[in-house]
Design a protein around this motif. Structure first.
Motif, PDB file in Angstrom:
ATOM      1  N   ASP A  87       0.767  -1.677  -0.004  1.00 29.71           N
ATOM      2  CA  ASP A  87      -0.292   0.052   0.015  1.00 29.71           C
ATOM      3  C   ASP A  87       0.563   1.276   0.252  1.00 29.71           C
ATOM      4  N   ARG A  88       1.802   1.539   0.794  1.00 30.47           N
ATOM      5  CA  ARG A  88       2.658   2.310   1.049  1.00 30.47           C
ATOM      6  C   ARG A  88       3.722   2.698  -0.656  1.00 30.47           C
ATOM      7  N   LEU A  89       3.619   1.585  -1.057  1.00 29.33           N
ATOM      8  CA  LEU A  89       4.678   1.609  -3.032  1.00 29.33           C
ATOM      9  C   LEU A  89       3.426   1.774  -3.344  1.00 29.33           C
ATOM     10  N   LYS A  90       2.388   1.968  -3.332  1.00 34.68           N
ATOM     11  CA  LYS A  90       1.025   1.887  -4.121  1.00 34.68           C
ATOM     12  C   LYS A  90       1.118   3.187  -3.754  1.00 34.68           C
ATOM     13  N   ALA A  91       1.029   3.824  -3.387  1.00 34.65           N
ATOM     14  CA  ALA A  91       0.570   5.097  -2.453  1.00 34.65           C
ATOM     15  C   ALA A  91       1.981   5.549  -3.345  1.00 34.65           C
ATOM     16  N   LEU A  92       2.891   6.224  -3.006  1.00 30.80           N
ATOM     17  CA  LEU A  92       4.013   6.340  -3.680  1.00 30.80           C
ATOM     18  C   LEU A  92       3.656   6.687  -5.199  1.00 30.80           C
ATOM     19  N   ILE A  93       3.106   5.219  -6.157  1.00 27.01           N
ATOM     20  CA  ILE A  93       3.220   5.757  -7.217  1.00 27.01           C
ATOM     21  C   ILE A  93       2.484   6.311  -7.864  1.00 27.01           C
ATOM     22  N   GLU A  94       0.758   6.368  -6.573  1.00 25.24           N
ATOM     23  CA  GLU A  94      -0.675   7.224  -7.525  1.00 25.24           C
ATOM     24  C   GLU A  94       0.433   8.946  -6.984  1.00 25.24           C
ATOM     25  N   ALA A  95       0.850   9.018  -5.757  1.00 27.88           N
ATOM     26  CA  ALA A  95       1.934  10.857  -5.190  1.00 27.88           C
ATOM     27  C   ALA A  95       1.984  11.128  -7.138  1.00 27.88           C
ATOM     28  N   TRP A  96       3.289  10.412  -7.976  1.00 26.70           N
ATOM     29  CA  TRP A  96       3.568  10.621  -9.170  1.00 26.70           C
ATOM     30  C   TRP A  96       2.451  10.681 -10.521  1.00 26.70           C
ATOM     31  N   VAL A  97       2.015   9.962 -10.440  1.00 24.03           N
ATOM     32  CA  VAL A  97       0.823  10.518 -10.747  1.00 24.03           C
ATOM     33  C   VAL A  97      -0.099  11.712 -11.165  1.00 24.03           C
ATOM     34  N   GLY A  98      -0.056  11.713  -9.318  1.00 24.58           N
ATOM     35  CA  GLY A  98      -1.223  13.485  -9.461  1.00 24.58           C
ATOM     36  C   GLY A  98      -0.060  14.339  -9.669  1.00 24.58           C
ATOM     37  N   GLN A  99       1.181  14.255  -9.381  1.00 21.94           N
ATOM     38  CA  GLN A  99       2.115  15.478 -10.275  1.00 21.94           C
ATOM     39  C   GLN A  99       2.477  15.651 -11.844  1.00 21.94           C
ATOM     40  N   ARG A 100       1.349  14.751 -12.622  1.00 21.77           N
ATOM     41  CA  ARG A 100       1.739  14.191 -13.853  1.00 21.77           C
ATOM     42  C   ARG A 100       1.477  15.784 -15.035  1.00 21.77           C
ATOM     43  N   ASP A 101       1.067  16.394 -14.709  1.00 20.95           N
ATOM     44  CA  ASP A 101       0.868  17.649 -15.223  1.00 20.95           C
ATOM     45  C   ASP A 101       1.923  18.327 -14.987  1.00 20.95           C
ATOM     46  N   ILE A 102       2.808  19.193 -13.376  1.00 26.42           N
ATOM     47  CA  ILE A 102       3.961  19.055 -13.614  1.00 26.42           C
ATOM     48  C   ILE A 102       4.944  18.614 -14.140  1.00 26.42           C
ATOM     49  N   ALA A 103       4.560  16.482 -14.583  1.00 25.71           N
ATOM     50  CA  ALA A 103       6.287  16.628 -14.888  1.00 25.71           C
ATOM     51  C   ALA A 103       6.552  16.492 -16.349  1.00 25.71           C
ATOM     52  N   ALA A 104       5.038  16.982 -16.910  1.00 23.10           N
ATOM     53  CA  ALA A 104       5.159  16.930 -17.946  1.00 23.10           C
ATOM     54  C   ALA A 104       5.117  18.511 -19.008  1.00 23.10           C
ATOM     55  N   ARG A 105       5.207  19.468 -17.652  1.00 23.50           N
ATOM     56  CA  ARG A 105       5.675  20.803 -18.380  1.00 23.50           C
ATOM     57  C   ARG A 105       7.582  20.678 -17.477  1.00 23.50           C
ATOM     58  N   TYR A 106       7.875  19.993 -17.042  1.00 24.05           N
ATOM     59  CA  TYR A 106       9.114  20.755 -16.329  1.00 24.05           C
ATOM     60  C   TYR A 106       9.900  19.227 -16.032  1.00 24.05           C
ATOM     61  N   GLY A 107       9.252  17.632 -15.481  1.00 23.88           N
ATOM     62  CA  GLY A 107      10.015  16.310 -15.398  1.00 23.88           C
ATOM     63  C   GLY A 107      10.418  16.531 -13.795  1.00 23.88           C
TER      64      GLY A 107
END
Length: 205
Positions: A87-107
């Motif tokens: 659950d911890r690892l999945k929540a980490l991945i979900e946190a990454w995906v939750g930042q997808r717009d920022i990642a797409a713009r800046y990495g």
């Protein structure tokens, strides 16, 4: 109770604002394109004051890396409150995906900074950026060890490498959906690894 109007409190507030601004602006613009004036403007601090707290741009880069480390530490402390490592690892991945717009713009904030610092001639700060990534690897490795999986350090590298890769591609292609799709793959990958019973888990004796 601290009096927010004291000189010491005001100085601490200015330093904190500058550190937060440095992390944001360096992520968005990179080290070479960022000036002290850029950071002062975002922090709403007179540019002349910046030199009182940070003598050089490298000092601000260190402050930004410290901010990333602190943010990561806060995130993992929150994740550690979940009872199960998967659950911890999945929540980490979900946190990454939750930042997808920022990642797409800046990495990735730390990954892009680490790559840029590695290209500099002096090479003084690249190891400090690597230490923040190592912090994430160590935490992920601990979760895989808690699952009783062999090669936990290698699994952590696989997970973090996947995050860096999908952040890079999302940024290069300006496509946040890459983060969503690859995040879903990582969640399925975790499910494929998580096959054994563990104490305290529903259905486990």
């Amino acid at each position: 109770m601290t009096d927010s109007g004291t000189p010491r409190a005001r100085a601490a507030d200015k330093r904190r604002r500058l550190t937060t601004a440095a992390a944001r602006v360096l992520h968005e613009q990179g080290v070479e394109r960022t000036t002290l004036a850029d950071i002062a403007r975002v922090a709403d601090v007179p540019v002349g004051n910046v030199y009182y707290y940070f003598k050089t741009k490298d000092d601000l880069v260190r402050a930004a890396l410290s901010e990333h480390s602190e943010h990561l530490g806060e995130l993992t402390r929150q994740l550690d409150e979940l009872p199960d490592p998967v659950d911890r690892l999945k929540a980490l991945i979900e946190a990454w995906v939750g930042q997808r717009d920022i990642a797409a713009r800046y990495g990735c904030p730390t990954g892009t900074l680490a790559v840029e610092l590695d290209k500099r001639a002096d090479g003084a700060l690249d190891m400090e950026a690597g230490a923040v990534i190592r912090q994430l690897l160590d935490w992920a490795g601990h979760q895989f060890r808690a699952l009783g999986l062999p090669d936990s350090a290698d699994l952590a590298v696989t997970l973090v490498s996947a995050y860096q890769g999908m952040s890079l591609l999302a940024n290069a292609l300006r496509d946040p959906d890459i983060m969503t799709r690859e995040g879903t793959r990582l969640l399925r990958w975790l499910d494929s690894l998580d096959t054994g019973p563990r104490p305290g888990r529903p259905g486990t004796p």
